[in-house]
Design an enzyme around this catalytic site. Structure first.
Site, PDB file in Angstrom:
ATOM      1  N   SER A  63      62.571  28.154  34.210  1.00 53.37           N
ATOM      2  CA  SER A  63      63.306  28.756  33.083  1.00 53.37           C
ATOM      3  C   SER A  63      62.527  28.803  31.782  1.00 53.37           C
ATOM      4  O   SER A  63      62.961  29.441  30.826  1.00 53.37           O
ATOM      5  CB  SER A  63      64.610  28.004  32.848  1.00 53.37           C
ATOM      6  OG  SER A  63      65.526  28.357  33.842  1.00 53.37           O
ATOM      7  N   LYS A  66      61.897  32.180  30.500  1.00 51.34           N
ATOM      8  CA  LYS A  66      62.943  33.032  29.911  1.00 51.34           C
ATOM      9  C   LYS A  66      62.650  33.471  28.476  1.00 51.34           C
ATOM     10  O   LYS A  66      62.794  34.648  28.155  1.00 51.34           O
ATOM     11  CB  LYS A  66      64.307  32.324  29.998  1.00 51.34           C
ATOM     12  CG  LYS A  66      64.833  32.220  31.442  1.00 51.34           C
ATOM     13  CD  LYS A  66      66.051  31.306  31.521  1.00 51.34           C
ATOM     14  CE  LYS A  66      66.601  31.228  32.940  1.00 51.34           C
ATOM     15  NZ  LYS A  66      67.663  30.205  33.052  1.00 51.34           N
ATOM     16  N   TYR A 188      62.639  38.496  38.937  1.00 50.46           N
ATOM     17  CA  TYR A 188      62.992  37.333  38.116  1.00 50.46           C
ATOM     18  C   TYR A 188      62.518  36.042  38.798  1.00 50.46           C
ATOM     19  O   TYR A 188      61.987  35.135  38.155  1.00 50.46           O
ATOM     20  CB  TYR A 188      64.511  37.310  37.885  1.00 50.46           C
ATOM     21  CG  TYR A 188      65.029  35.980  37.409  1.00 50.46           C
ATOM     22  CD1 TYR A 188      64.849  35.576  36.089  1.00 50.46           C
ATOM     23  CD2 TYR A 188      65.665  35.103  38.292  1.00 50.46           C
ATOM     24  CE1 TYR A 188      65.297  34.343  35.650  1.00 50.46           C
ATOM     25  CE2 TYR A 188      66.122  33.862  37.872  1.00 50.46           C
ATOM     26  CZ  TYR A 188      65.935  33.481  36.547  1.00 50.46           C
ATOM     27  OH  TYR A 188      66.361  32.259  36.136  1.00 50.46           O
ATOM     28  N   TYR A 239      70.630  24.469  27.322  1.00 47.90           N
ATOM     29  CA  TYR A 239      71.902  24.660  28.029  1.00 47.90           C
ATOM     30  C   TYR A 239      73.037  23.884  27.386  1.00 47.90           C
ATOM     31  O   TYR A 239      73.175  23.893  26.169  1.00 47.90           O
ATOM     32  CB  TYR A 239      71.753  24.280  29.509  1.00 47.90           C
ATOM     33  CG  TYR A 239      70.583  24.923  30.175  1.00 47.90           C
ATOM     34  CD1 TYR A 239      70.480  26.314  30.226  1.00 47.90           C
ATOM     35  CD2 TYR A 239      69.563  24.179  30.730  1.00 47.90           C
ATOM     36  CE1 TYR A 239      69.396  26.927  30.827  1.00 47.90           C
ATOM     37  CE2 TYR A 239      68.475  24.776  31.336  1.00 47.90           C
ATOM     38  CZ  TYR A 239      68.404  26.151  31.380  1.00 47.90           C
ATOM     39  OH  TYR A 239      67.337  26.745  31.973  1.00 47.90           O
ATOM     40  N   VAL A 257      63.532  23.938  35.585  1.00 45.66           N
ATOM     41  CA  VAL A 257      64.070  23.078  36.633  1.00 45.66           C
ATOM     42  C   VAL A 257      62.971  22.372  37.448  1.00 45.66           C
ATOM     43  O   VAL A 257      63.243  21.425  38.187  1.00 45.66           O
ATOM     44  CB  VAL A 257      65.060  23.922  37.488  1.00 45.66           C
ATOM     45  CG1 VAL A 257      64.304  24.770  38.495  1.00 45.66           C
ATOM     46  CG2 VAL A 257      66.123  23.075  38.127  1.00 45.66           C
TER      47      VAL A 257
HETATM   48  N1  GLN Z   1      64.437  29.908  38.928  1.00 48.05           N
HETATM   49  C1  GLN Z   1      65.479  29.015  38.538  1.00 48.05           C
HETATM   50  C2  GLN Z   1      66.841  29.660  38.779  1.00 48.05           C
HETATM   51  O1  GLN Z   1      66.997  30.799  38.445  1.00 48.05           O
HETATM   52  C3  GLN Z   1      65.317  28.665  37.104  1.00 48.05           C
HETATM   53  C4  GLN Z   1      66.368  27.722  36.614  1.00 48.05           C
HETATM   54  C5  GLN Z   1      65.864  26.711  35.622  1.00 48.05           C
HETATM   55  O2  GLN Z   1      64.688  26.439  35.499  1.00 48.05           O
HETATM   56  N2  GLN Z   1      66.776  26.061  34.970  1.00 48.05           N
HETATM   57  O3  GLN Z   1      67.706  29.046  39.323  1.00 48.05           O
END
Ligand code: GLN
Length: 427
Positions: A63, A66, A188, A239, A257
């Site tokens: 993430s 993003k 993505y 988050y 993550v």
């Molecule tokens: N690729 C992961 C997902 O879309 C990214 C989520 C994350 O890093 N929090 O679930």
């Protein structure tokens, strides 16, 4: 001398070594990660990177991609275009919450999956591959080296991407997504699988800290894009722990993550930490602790900014009667206000006033306008204003660089420019 910076980072890692939480296992490949790895990198804006711990370890960006894809979407579509599709309100939800703003059907922000999937689709490209190639090229430029996809992580996540597919289909039902849902989720997922080290991430974060400039001064992202990205990171990057993070650590951040976590201290540094075990919000457990510690030690909190320098200006009067205002440092609103206050000491009359900006490095737009207005008013009061401004901080002169007529201060008055204060006093 050996700089103590890496020793300090080593010490912080040592003191934050106790771990808790668990590695993400909804992506099977991530469950294979060595959970004990711990690394940190700090990048200055001129590209010096200090590291400690397992800094050679690579991991998937997840993430943390993003904010950078959001930046590219804004560069491609303009901010208004992106805001029509993705809102900027913190959701207080988990990262993979299947929710949209009820009235508009917009994802609540670009840091949760719904918004990030929509942002990915806003990146220009003739097809899904071209879109991803542009995304990877941007990440690589920001990191200062060619990055690649970790194919094992990619396949593993794509095999289990049902939830992100559900989000993409949901975005299609409300018209937020026009492209093919599986295509977008594939792209993505590839973006999330880009393999990085803490040094790469710290460099990428440092570009955001430098208003979009790379270490060599190249403008990689427009300043307004960088500002938008940092604002959204500050409010939504962590988050459902965003409020806790902003109050305790106090800098824009983004977690992934796989255990990566970046923080940006605008104007100073980009920081990245890696430790795979996650807390209940999905943020690296030790990563959060390391940042809390750094914030305390290094005074990173953005709401704890020290007062602007008090002594930016010194006034002295020469034998000839010329009053010199010698200004130094970077000028923003507060510093410019002090300079104007100093200029108010000149009584109305026909005396010579020298505004010496030789020791000034940077002047922002509002400060520049304030100083020019000061020059205009001195002139209205009857003064002859002489300017020393070798770096043209107040703007280009009418008579070209160096000596000659300075910039127009309004009413058609341009102060004469001189190479230094002594020349200005001589006239
Ligand atoms: N690729 C992961 C997902 O879309 C990214 C989520 C994350 O890093 N929090 O679930």
């Amino acid at each position: 001398m050996r700089t103590p910076v890496p020793d300090y980072l080593e010490q912080v890692l040592g003191e934050c070594d106790a771990d808790d939480g668990a590695v993400a296992d909804y992506i099977p490949e991530l469950a294979q990660a060595d959970p004990d790895r711990l690394a940190i990198a700090v990048s200055t804006l001129d590209g010096t990177v200090w590291t400690a711990g397992d800094a050679e370890s690579s991991f998937s960006i997840q993430s943390i991609s993003k904010p950078f894809t959001y930046a590219l979407a804004i560069a491609d579509q303009g901010l208004d275009g992106v805001l029509r599709t993705i809102d900027v309100e913190p959701s207080g939800d988990a990262f993979n919450e299947i929710s949209l703003e009820p009235s508009s059907g917009r994802p609540r922000n670009p840091m949760i999956n719904a918004g990030a999937i929509a942002a990915h689709a806003l990146v220009k490209g003739d097809d899904a591959e071209a879109r991803f190639a542009r995304i990877l090229a941007l990440y690589s430029r920001l990191a200062g080296r060619d990055l690649d996809v970790d194919e094992a992580v990619f396949t593993s996540e794509l095999d289990t991407a049902d939830r992100n597919l559900a989000i993409a289909y949901m975005l299609r039902t409300v018209g937020t997504l026009q492209a093919d849902a599986p295509d977008v989720v594939r792209g993505y997922t590839r973006q999330c699988s880009v393999s990085v080290t803490v040094s790469d991430l710290a460099r990428m974060a440092a570009v955001l800290a430098a208003q979009g400039r790379g270490p060599d001064g190249t403008q990689l992202l427009e300043p307004h894009v960088s500002r938008q990205v940092l604002s959204v990171m500050a409010t939504c990057g962590m988050y459902d722990a965003a409020g806790d993070w902003l109050t305790t650590v106090g800098i824009p951040a983004k977690s992934g993550v796989a255990g990566g976590l970046i923080g940006v201290l605008p104007g100073q540094v980009g920081i990245a930490v890696f430790s795979p075990r996650l807390d209940r919000h999905g943020n690296s457990a030790r990563g959060v602790r390391v940042f809390e510690r750094l914030s305390r030690d290094m005074g990173l909190h953005l709401m704890e900014v020290s007062e602007a320098a008090r002594s930016v200006v010194r006034r002295y009067v020469e034998d000839s009667g010329a009053a010199v205002h010698e200004v130094s440092g970077d000028l923003r609103f507060v510093e410019a206000e002090r300079v104007l206050r100093s200029l108010t000491e000149e009584p109305e009359g026909a005396g010579v006033v020298v505004l010496d900006l030789e020791r000034v490095h940077r002047v922002n737009d509002v400060a520049r306008r304030m100083l020019l207005e000061g020059v205009r008013r001195l002139h209205l009061d009857g003064h002859e204003v002489r300017l020393v401004d070798p770096s043209e901080a107040l703007g280009e002169g009418r008579g070209g660089a160096g000596r000659g007529a300075g910039p127009d201060s309004g009413d058609g008055y341009a102060p004469e420019r001189f190479e230094d204060a002594a020349a200005a006093v001589r006239g």
